[in-house]
Write a protein that holds these residues in place. Structure first.
Motif, PDB file in Angstrom:
ATOM      1  N   ALA A   1     -31.105  32.691 -35.569  1.00 43.36           N
ATOM      2  CA  ALA A   1     -32.163  33.516 -36.146  1.00 43.36           C
ATOM      3  C   ALA A   1     -33.527  32.999 -35.719  1.00 43.36           C
ATOM      4  CB  ALA A   1     -32.047  33.502 -37.662  1.00 43.36           C
ATOM      5  N   MET A   2     -34.510  33.867 -35.860  1.00 43.73           N
ATOM      6  CA  MET A   2     -35.890  33.494 -35.586  1.00 43.73           C
ATOM      7  C   MET A   2     -36.725  33.861 -36.804  1.00 43.73           C
ATOM      8  SD  MET A   2     -37.340  34.555 -31.921  1.00 43.73           S
ATOM      9  CE  MET A   2     -36.357  34.000 -30.548  1.00 43.73           C
ATOM     10  N   ALA A   3     -37.704  33.045 -37.095  1.00 45.91           N
ATOM     11  CA  ALA A   3     -38.614  33.369 -38.193  1.00 45.91           C
ATOM     12  C   ALA A   3     -39.998  33.544 -37.596  1.00 45.91           C
ATOM     13  CB  ALA A   3     -38.607  32.264 -39.235  1.00 45.91           C
TER      14      ALA A   3
ATOM     15  N   VAL B   1     -43.739  31.539 -34.277  1.00 47.91           N
ATOM     16  CA  VAL B   1     -42.305  31.790 -34.131  1.00 47.91           C
ATOM     17  C   VAL B   1     -41.555  30.475 -34.306  1.00 47.91           C
ATOM     18  CG1 VAL B   1     -40.509  32.647 -32.592  1.00 47.91           C
ATOM     19  CG2 VAL B   1     -42.797  33.638 -32.501  1.00 47.91           C
ATOM     20  N   GLN B   2     -40.477  30.512 -35.097  1.00 51.09           N
ATOM     21  CA  GLN B   2     -39.595  29.353 -35.231  1.00 51.09           C
ATOM     22  C   GLN B   2     -38.173  29.826 -34.963  1.00 51.09           C
ATOM     23  OE1 GLN B   2     -41.215  28.682 -39.371  1.00 51.09           O
ATOM     24  NE2 GLN B   2     -40.642  26.606 -38.838  1.00 51.09           N
ATOM     25  N   ARG B   3     -37.300  28.926 -34.577  1.00 52.69           N
ATOM     26  CA  ARG B   3     -35.914  29.343 -34.376  1.00 52.69           C
ATOM     27  C   ARG B   3     -34.957  28.334 -34.988  1.00 52.69           C
ATOM     28  NH1 ARG B   3     -34.276  25.290 -33.031  1.00 52.69           N
ATOM     29  NH2 ARG B   3     -34.415  24.176 -31.073  1.00 52.69           N
ATOM     30  N   GLY B   4     -33.761  28.814 -35.307  1.00 52.79           N
ATOM     31  CA  GLY B   4     -32.735  27.948 -35.885  1.00 52.79           C
ATOM     32  C   GLY B   4     -31.521  28.782 -36.201  1.00 52.79           C
ATOM     33  N   VAL B   5     -30.728  28.318 -37.150  1.00 56.89           N
ATOM     34  CA  VAL B   5     -29.561  29.099 -37.538  1.00 56.89           C
ATOM     35  C   VAL B   5     -29.547  29.267 -39.053  1.00 56.89           C
ATOM     36  CG1 VAL B   5     -28.142  28.246 -35.613  1.00 56.89           C
ATOM     37  CG2 VAL B   5     -27.989  27.131 -37.836  1.00 56.89           C
TER      38      VAL B   5
ATOM     39  N   PRO C   1     -27.415  33.495 -24.179  1.00 57.66           N
ATOM     40  CA  PRO C   1     -27.066  32.207 -24.780  1.00 57.66           C
ATOM     41  C   PRO C   1     -27.276  32.151 -26.295  1.00 57.66           C
ATOM     42  CG  PRO C   1     -28.453  31.912 -22.855  1.00 57.66           C
ATOM     43  CD  PRO C   1     -28.254  33.376 -23.014  1.00 57.66           C
ATOM     44  N   THR C   2     -28.328  32.779 -26.787  1.00 55.39           N
ATOM     45  CA  THR C   2     -28.619  32.679 -28.202  1.00 55.39           C
ATOM     46  C   THR C   2     -27.426  33.113 -29.049  1.00 55.39           C
ATOM     47  OG1 THR C   2     -30.832  33.271 -27.595  1.00 55.39           O
ATOM     48  CG2 THR C   2     -30.339  33.282 -29.920  1.00 55.39           C
ATOM     49  N   GLU C   3     -26.782  34.215 -28.626  1.00 56.75           N
ATOM     50  CA  GLU C   3     -25.641  34.688 -29.412  1.00 56.75           C
ATOM     51  C   GLU C   3     -24.400  33.869 -29.119  1.00 56.75           C
ATOM     52  OE1 GLU C   3     -25.252  38.894 -28.907  1.00 56.75           O
ATOM     53  OE2 GLU C   3     -26.667  39.218 -30.548  1.00 56.75           O
ATOM     54  N   ALA C   4     -24.241  33.499 -27.858  1.00 51.98           N
ATOM     55  CA  ALA C   4     -23.074  32.701 -27.495  1.00 51.98           C
ATOM     56  C   ALA C   4     -23.104  31.383 -28.250  1.00 51.98           C
ATOM     57  CB  ALA C   4     -23.066  32.460 -25.993  1.00 51.98           C
ATOM     58  N   GLU C   5     -24.288  30.818 -28.404  1.00 56.54           N
ATOM     59  CA  GLU C   5     -24.427  29.572 -29.151  1.00 56.54           C
ATOM     60  C   GLU C   5     -23.942  29.747 -30.577  1.00 56.54           C
ATOM     61  OE1 GLU C   5     -28.355  27.667 -27.007  1.00 56.54           O
ATOM     62  OE2 GLU C   5     -28.490  28.353 -29.080  1.00 56.54           O
ATOM     63  N   GLY C   6     -24.423  30.817 -31.224  1.00 48.74           N
ATOM     64  CA  GLY C   6     -24.016  31.068 -32.609  1.00 48.74           C
ATOM     65  C   GLY C   6     -22.506  31.129 -32.730  1.00 48.74           C
ATOM     66  N   GLU C   7     -21.862  31.800 -31.741  1.00 47.50           N
ATOM     67  CA  GLU C   7     -20.402  31.889 -31.796  1.00 47.50           C
ATOM     68  C   GLU C   7     -19.761  30.521 -31.612  1.00 47.50           C
ATOM     69  OE1 GLU C   7     -19.176  35.108 -29.127  1.00 47.50           O
ATOM     70  OE2 GLU C   7     -20.537  36.332 -30.359  1.00 47.50           O
ATOM     71  N   ALA C   8     -20.326  29.730 -30.706  1.00 56.93           N
ATOM     72  CA  ALA C   8     -19.770  28.391 -30.474  1.00 56.93           C
ATOM     73  C   ALA C   8     -19.918  27.522 -31.729  1.00 56.93           C
ATOM     74  CB  ALA C   8     -20.468  27.744 -29.289  1.00 56.93           C
TER      75      ALA C   8
ATOM     76  N   ALA D   1     -30.670  37.608 -33.243  1.00 56.02           N
ATOM     77  CA  ALA D   1     -30.872  37.402 -31.804  1.00 56.02           C
ATOM     78  C   ALA D   1     -31.289  38.675 -31.098  1.00 56.02           C
ATOM     79  CB  ALA D   1     -29.598  36.843 -31.184  1.00 56.02           C
ATOM     80  N   ARG D   2     -31.160  39.815 -31.779  1.00 53.61           N
ATOM     81  CA  ARG D   2     -31.584  41.084 -31.161  1.00 53.61           C
ATOM     82  C   ARG D   2     -32.836  41.635 -31.816  1.00 53.61           C
ATOM     83  NH1 ARG D   2     -26.227  43.724 -28.828  1.00 53.61           N
ATOM     84  NH2 ARG D   2     -25.240  41.737 -28.408  1.00 53.61           N
ATOM     85  N   GLY D   3     -33.441  40.855 -32.654  1.00 56.54           N
ATOM     86  CA  GLY D   3     -34.697  41.285 -33.241  1.00 56.54           C
ATOM     87  C   GLY D   3     -34.550  42.151 -34.469  1.00 56.54           C
ATOM     88  N   ARG D   4     -33.312  42.321 -34.960  1.00 54.67           N
ATOM     89  CA  ARG D   4     -33.140  43.131 -36.165  1.00 54.67           C
ATOM     90  C   ARG D   4     -33.507  42.305 -37.383  1.00 54.67           C
ATOM     91  NH1 ARG D   4     -27.442  45.035 -34.021  1.00 54.67           N
ATOM     92  NH2 ARG D   4     -27.259  42.785 -34.247  1.00 54.67           N
ATOM     93  N   LEU D   5     -34.146  42.937 -38.353  1.00 48.88           N
ATOM     94  CA  LEU D   5     -34.620  42.215 -39.531  1.00 48.88           C
ATOM     95  C   LEU D   5     -33.434  41.773 -40.387  1.00 48.88           C
ATOM     96  CD1 LEU D   5     -37.262  41.419 -41.079  1.00 48.88           C
ATOM     97  CD2 LEU D   5     -36.824  43.414 -42.503  1.00 48.88           C
TER      98      LEU D   5
END
Lengths: 655, 338
Positions: B129-131, B147-151, A36-43, B193-197
């Motif tokens: 993204a996550m911080a 941990v925080q999350r957002g875009v 979902p995390t990536e699908a959300e970004g795409e949406a 979302a995959r943990g890459r910096l």
């Protein structure tokens, strides 16, 4: 045999395993990709892309560079609503003073635009620029279908002209600010004001606006930026009024001019207490006592229903209001038409010239020479009936609040008839209402009649108003007795922490009159600051806990620097402050003067220590009078006249 | 037989899971947070007075103990302590700083540290993204960073200031749609979302354009380049540009005097033969933009002109007779340098 099977099994296992792993690898990738995390970004990106072609950057013209520590005007966002070059932006980004702004199209081209009409209540302005044939058609999300919790994305173009920015959130509420706006938790800031708030399909919910806190129903001065609360005015509402805005017509919030009997402004019954003189309600023939049962056909059971029906409307809009009225022939229901106004004439307070206790209709004192005195009202009379022909009111057994409501609708010069309960038999008098007092009468109100605890030998005490989180608490003069006391907040010169000795001069004059006085200290011994105001408010709470304060008789006084601070305290107190008395203190620039309203009108005394100082205050006096407040003068002196102020404080609740 | 099949299925699942994770990195937010947190260190140093925090965050760059963080007063200490995700504590030494990007590299005596996987490309707006950072210093002792999350909200050149001073870095940053401008956050990791910096959380700054506080991160490519420069000792010692800044005089523009400090940038005269004249600028033009940068004041115009680099053609937008006119300014002449 056994070995053979085992061998065969191993081979089979290895082959099967390899095949399964090879087959499962892409499956694992697919699984990761639809996480979902990536699908959300795409949406999110798809939703923004849907509308991005209509989102433009708005740049102010001339210098509005960011002030050092404030959220100031820089670039902002706009939404193209018509390919002929019509763009919606906020009045925040395009103030009245702006005759031209720059629009940067998604392609990066700069062009000028000029403002057409504005909608002051919603904070949007329509701009016209050259045709923009390439902009996409907008899909509008109907408010009917919105649900709290659904995705809401605020799209901006202020960060970068060539790429839209996005703030992600949800719809927090669908009808906010009396129906003006949708609420969201997406992070709104000057960077996306004017941009669209879209749903996950890219349909436009509304335009992101910095709704004034007051409109939003919050305490004025609340900082809403970066606070998890943002507003968007629905696009469908604005499109509805697009023809008006396109014609260059500006709309202002529409006002009716009524007050309600109930103090509960949400759930109270919508029964009119008073009708403002010269207001749309007065012209429509509404009267005190009328119950509003419907507005434009929408039933109104609570005051909130009426506000929901009126707040989204503009000045100039006509409303059909159905009211229920009691008449001699019984209850009748009638429809009236009221055309909302942009401004109500300032309320002029009309008085009988009597002082009474807060919750009774008994006259405690009659202002010498005032209308009631002239008509023969004496202390001890009880008002058992009141007829105000100008308001169409015939009240028997009125309460203090219904009396106040009726009086609020009357003008100075109106005649009212009072039925007075008197020990020798009831009497009826006719009183011609007078203007609110300007000067303080010489005679003073007798101290809390019937309060045996008050006497010259036991006239109160001085105490420190300890309160949690307040480092340097104020000191207060606390009169003895239990009746709600008038309160004076006395702001002297800034002096840092105050000592109990600082209150002695006030105690000498105030305590015997049953008046409480708070003497606040300043956090900086050299100057007062706005940061000292909360400490004063906490002091009032602390005092009220020790000795009840009469909410209708709270005043702020000060001279010089203390006078400037007094204005700040008064502004923060809002309607709770019924009097301001200042010496050598013009109104500070950051203080706004609001028009007087019933329940929110002040008696102001101004003065100076020299003729020059007095003449400098003239513009402020005129502003205050024009806003409907009563302004009197203090004698020319270098110090505040404490005795006079104590008398004035006791009279603030005069009817 | 059934027993064997079950064992076989378990084996396949384990293999698939392992291969899947190796191929794509951790995938659920929980896995990403746990994996990324191993690369974040809590840094404690100087401060604690006058409202300055004595802590921040850092990112493990290499298995042999190189740690990237922001250049700040926290590092002005004889004893800088780094607390790893596994709770180990190390005294750190300052390897060097990059004043332009406001980066610093620390070194600790450790080996086999979990260095992070760097995303080489740039992410765009809308990227989840996550911080992970030492936010407010609430993760005490051995506790894991927050941990925080957002875009990502936008990717834009940094135009920001700290107090009255302009931030020295003017390259692209990720503007974040969640609140990371908190004490302790600077130096924290921004991961995808995959943990890459994706980048490193920056210091507290306000946007020059709007005055709002910025939540932003320095992109990973800039972070890596800066750290490599520090480690190899190739960092420029001055923060300013090497060439003298371009200015209005070199451009040949004389503006209406700025009497109130708020006068819009109206052109008073254009010096004959100057680059401005060649670009077609005229008296009474109101300058509104230099390149993509809007200029609403004389000061903003001076800043924008100062950032023009030799060799690049620049478009200046002006308002003339109520219309926007673009003037093409040729490459900055070499003689503009002293």
């Amino acid at each position: 045999m056994n070995t053979g099977w085992s061998c065969r099994r191993s081979v089979w296992l290895a082959v099967a395993c390899a095949a399964l792993v090879a087959g499962a690898l892409p499956a694992a990738r697919v699984w990761a990709a639809v996480e979902p995390t990536e699908a959300e970004g795409e949406a999110f990106r798809a939703a923004v892309a849907h509308v991005a072609g209509a989102v433009v950057r708005i740049e102010p013209l001339g210098d509005v560079a960011a002030a050092k520590d404030a959220v100031a005007m820089g670039p902002s966002t706009g939404l193209v609503v018509d390919p002929s070059g019509l763009i919606l932006a906020t009045t925040f980004a395009v103030p009245e003073t702006a005759s031209t702004v720059i629009v940067v199209t998604p392609a990066g081209a700069r062009t000028t635009a000029r403002p057409l009409g504005r909608d002051a209540a919603r904070g949007v302005v329509l701009l016209a620029t050259d045709p923009l044939p390439d902009v996409p058609r907008l899909d509008v999300a109907s408010r009917r279908n919105l649900r709290p919790g659904q995705w809401a994305i605020a799209v901006g173009r202020a960060w970068k002209a060539t790429e839209p920015s996005m703030a992600i959130g949800v719809v927090s509420a669908v009808e906010r600010a009396w129906g003006l706006a949708v609420q969201t938790d997406a992070s709104v800031s000057p960077m996306n004001y004017g941009g669209p708030l879209v749903d996950i399909a890219g349909r436009v919910i509304g335009i992101v606006v910095p709704l004034p806190a007051e409109t939003a129903g919050l305490t004025s001065g609340t900082e809403l930026y970066d606070a998890g609360i943002g507003f968007a005015v629905p696009l469908e509402d604005i499109l509805h009024e697009l023809p008006r805005l396109r014609a260059g017509e500006s709309t202002l919030p529409g006002l009716l001019g009524i007050s309600y009997l109930s103090r509960d402004r949400i759930n109270g019954a919508p029964v009119i207490a008073s009708v403002r003189q010269g207001s749309p309600a007065a012209r429509a023939g509404l009267r005190g006592g009328d119950r509003i049962v419907a507005v434009d056909g929408r039933p109104t059971r609570r005051i909130a229903d009426v506000r929901h029906a009126i707040v989204p409307r503009h000045a100039g809009d006509a409303l059909t209001i159905a009211v229920e009225r009691s008449t001699a022939q019984g209850d009748v229901t009638m429809d009236v038409t009221a055309t909302l106004a942009a401004r109500l004439p300032p309320w002029r307070r009309a008085i009988l010239g009597v002082v009474g206790a807060e919750s009774s209709t008994e006259v405690e004192w009659v202002v010498p020479g005032g209308p009631a005195d002239v008509a023969g009202v004496v202390a001890g009379d009880r008002i058992v009936g009141m007829a105000a022909p100008s308001q169409g009111v015939e009240a028997t057994q009125p309460t203090s609040s219904s009396l106040a409501g009726t009086l609020a609708g009357c003008e100075p010069g109106d005649d009212v008839r009072l039925m007075l309960g008197r020990s020798g038999g009831d009497v009826e008098v006719e009183v011609t209402l007078a203007e609110m007092l300007r000067q303080v009468p010489d005679a003073s109100v007798p101290v809390a009649a019937g309060d045996p605890l008050v006497g010259p030998l036991d006239a109160g005490r001085i105490a420190r108003l300890e309160a949690a989180e307040i480092a340097d608490p104020a000191v207060a003069v606390i009169p003895s007795g239990t009746a709600p006391a008038p309160l004076i907040i006395a702001c002297g010169s800034p002096r840092g922490r105050v000592e109990e000795a600082d209150a002695i001069a006030w105690k000498a004059v105030a305590a015997m009159s049953g008046v409480a006085v708070i003497v606040p200290g300043s956090s900086d011994p050299r100057q007062w600051s706005a940061d000292d105001v909360p400490g004063v408010l906490r002091g009032i709470q602390a005092l009220d806990a020790m000795r009840p304060v009469d909410p209708a008789r709270i005043a702020v006084v000060g001279s010089g620097a203390g006078g400037g601070f007094a204005w700040l305290v008064a502004e923060r107190l809002g309607p709770a402050c019924r009097g301001v008395a200042v010496l050598d203190a013009p109104i500070p620039r950051q203080v706004t003067i609001t028009d007087a309203e019933p329940g929110d009108a002040r008696w102001i005394l101004m003065g100076g220590s020299s003729a020059e100082s007095v003449s400098r205050l003239a513009p402020d006096r005129m502003r205050l009078e024009a806003a409907g407040h009563a302004v009197g003068s203090l004698p020319m002196a270098s110090e505040l006249p404490r005795e006079l102020l104590v008398r004035w404080a006791t009279l603030l609740g005069v009817w | 037989m059934r027993h064997v099949a079950v064992r076989f299925l378990v084996a396949v699942v384990v293999v698939v899971a392992a291969v899947g994770l190796h191929a794509d990195g951790p995938a659920t937010p929980r896995q990403v947070a746990a994996s990324a947190a191993r690369h974040v260190v809590k840094i404690y140093g100087a401060g604690g007075v006058r409202g300055l925090e004595a802590y921040q965050s850092g990112i493990i760059l290499s298995p042999d103990g190189r740690i990237a963080t922001v250049m700040s007063t926290v590092l002005d200490a004889d004893d800088i302590e780094c607390v790893l995700d596994d709770g180990r504590r190390f005294a750190a030494t300052l390897v060097g700083v990059d004043p332009r990007r406001e980066l610093a590299v620390l070194s600790i005596e450790a080996t086999d540290l979990p260095a992070c996987d760097v995303e080489a490309g740039r992410a765009g707006p809308g990227t989840r993204a996550m911080a992970i950072s030492n936010l407010f210093g609430v993760a005490v002792g051995d506790e894991r960073a927050s941990v925080q999350r957002g875009v990502i909200a936008a990717v834009v050149p940094l135009e920001a200031r700290r107090g009255a001073a302009e931030a020295p870095y003017a390259g692209d940053v990720y503007v974040l749609d969640f609140t990371t401008n908190n004490p302790g956050s600077p130096g924290g990791a921004l991961v995808d979302a995959r943990g890459r910096l994706l980048g490193m959380l920056g210091k507290e700054l306000r946007s020059t354009a709007s005055g709002i506080w910025l939540n932003y991160a320095l992109p990973a490519d800039e972070l890596v380049a800066g750290c490599q420069e520090i480690v190899s000792g190739r960092v420029a010692t001055t923060t300013g540009p090497t060439a003298a800044p371009f200015d209005l005089r070199a451009l040949g523009l004389v503006l209406v005097p700025d009497l109130l400090g708020r006068t819009p940038p109206f052109v008073e005269t254009v010096v004959p033969g100057s680059p401005a004249e060649q670009a077609g600028l005229r008296p009474d033009d109101l300058v509104v933009a230099v390149g993509a940068r809007a200029v609403a004041s004389r000061h903003a115009l001076e800043m924008a002109v100062g950032s023009i680099v030799a060799g690049d053609p620049v478009r200046i937008a002006v308002i003339r007779d109520g219309r926007v006119v673009d003037c093409e300014l040729g490459p900055r002449p070499e003689e503009a340098r002293p």
